[in-house]
Write a protein that holds these residues in place. Sequence first.
Motif, PDB file in Angstrom:
ATOM      1  N   SER A  80       0.832  -1.194   0.000  1.00  0.00           N
ATOM      2  CA  SER A  80       0.000   0.000   0.000  1.00  0.00           C
ATOM      3  C   SER A  80       0.872   1.251   0.000  1.00  0.00           C
ATOM      4  CB  SER A  80      -0.927  -0.010   1.218  1.00  0.00           C
ATOM      5  OG  SER A  80      -1.766   1.119   1.216  1.00  0.00           O
ATOM      6  N   ARG A  81       1.904   1.232   0.830  1.00  0.00           N
ATOM      7  CA  ARG A  81       2.840   2.371   0.881  1.00  0.00           C
ATOM      8  C   ARG A  81       3.535   2.559  -0.464  1.00  0.00           C
ATOM      9  NH1 ARG A  81       7.940   2.566   0.900  1.00  0.00           N
ATOM     10  NH2 ARG A  81       8.145   0.323   1.291  1.00  0.00           N
ATOM     11  N   ARG A  84       1.241   4.301  -2.922  1.00  0.00           N
ATOM     12  CA  ARG A  84       1.123   5.734  -2.637  1.00  0.00           C
ATOM     13  C   ARG A  84       2.386   6.489  -3.015  1.00  0.00           C
ATOM     14  NH1 ARG A  84      -0.890   3.605   2.190  1.00  0.00           N
ATOM     15  NH2 ARG A  84       0.920   4.352   3.360  1.00  0.00           N
ATOM     16  N   ILE A 122      -3.694  -8.206  -2.049  1.00  0.00           N
ATOM     17  CA  ILE A 122      -4.703  -7.298  -1.509  1.00  0.00           C
ATOM     18  C   ILE A 122      -6.060  -7.988  -1.441  1.00  0.00           C
ATOM     19  CG2 ILE A 122      -5.951  -5.139  -1.873  1.00  0.00           C
ATOM     20  CD1 ILE A 122      -3.074  -4.775  -0.873  1.00  0.00           C
ATOM     21  N   TYR A 133      -6.935  -4.759   4.949  1.00  0.00           N
ATOM     22  CA  TYR A 133      -7.556  -4.556   3.635  1.00  0.00           C
ATOM     23  C   TYR A 133      -8.281  -3.212   3.600  1.00  0.00           C
ATOM     24  CZ  TYR A 133     -11.033  -5.466  -0.095  1.00  0.00           C
ATOM     25  OH  TYR A 133     -11.839  -5.404  -1.202  1.00  0.00           O
ATOM     26  N   HIS A 136      -5.839  -0.239   3.729  1.00  0.00           N
ATOM     27  CA  HIS A 136      -5.174  -0.002   2.444  1.00  0.00           C
ATOM     28  C   HIS A 136      -5.983   0.971   1.600  1.00  0.00           C
ATOM     29  CE1 HIS A 136      -3.585  -0.702  -1.568  1.00  0.00           C
ATOM     30  NE2 HIS A 136      -4.756  -1.192  -1.947  1.00  0.00           N
ATOM     31  N   TYR A 137      -7.256   0.672   1.399  1.00  0.00           N
ATOM     32  CA  TYR A 137      -8.074   1.526   0.546  1.00  0.00           C
ATOM     33  C   TYR A 137      -8.443   2.841   1.229  1.00  0.00           C
ATOM     34  CZ  TYR A 137      -8.510  -2.188  -2.877  1.00  0.00           C
ATOM     35  OH  TYR A 137      -8.238  -3.141  -3.836  1.00  0.00           O
ATOM     36  N   ILE A 140      -5.454   5.349   1.143  1.00  0.00           N
ATOM     37  CA  ILE A 140      -5.264   5.889  -0.203  1.00  0.00           C
ATOM     38  C   ILE A 140      -6.376   6.884  -0.524  1.00  0.00           C
ATOM     39  CG2 ILE A 140      -5.302   5.328  -2.664  1.00  0.00           C
ATOM     40  CD1 ILE A 140      -3.843   2.742  -2.008  1.00  0.00           C
TER      41      ILE A 140
END
Length: 207
Positions: A80-81, A84, A122, A133, A136-137, A140
């Motif tokens: 996730s990082r 981004r 994911i 999960y 993560h979204y 962002i």
Amino acid sequence: MDVPEKPQLADAPDKTPRTERGRRTLRAILDAAAEEFGERGYHEGSIARIAQRGGVAIGSFYTYFDSKEAIFRALVADMSRQVRETVAPVILAAPDRLSGERAGIAAFIGFVRQHKALYRIIDESAFVAEDAYRRHYREIAEGYAASLSAAHGRGEISDGDMTVRAWAIMGMNVFLGLRFGVWDESLSPEAVAEVAAGLVSNGLAAP
């Protein structure tokens, strides 16, 4: 030579490495986990194979992670990082927000082509670690909405609900990445981004 990334263990800060050597080892373990889980999935993946892939001893693995679930959670956060940190600077470097959207879509598809395990990992996290999960979204989306608001403040985009817009654009990007990043690379990321950015900019209304 690329400078090694400095991954953090958000869920276990006491295990975050303090030395460059430790950071390289952690990076190797996370990359190995991405390969293992990407190929075999969470349930069939094993700590022994992760260690083998990463070229580290089992003992070194347990220096950083207490279990398979722990590394899986860390991997979700790490990927996730990376998303981004890959996409956001590209968007912000563009001369205006609409140009940034085009560049950001292309950057995301390019990232997916280099990290095709992203989708399997994911998607599985929805069942293995639902909080990771959602995080993560959510993270962002929050960053995306904030940057859209800033663009509106600069007069670059119209007024509207930036949270809804952020999730809508993210949803589009997720499926563009799946179709043109994982399943099929026949179109360039830039060609896909051109069409998608036109939709963002102009919508579906007839001129």
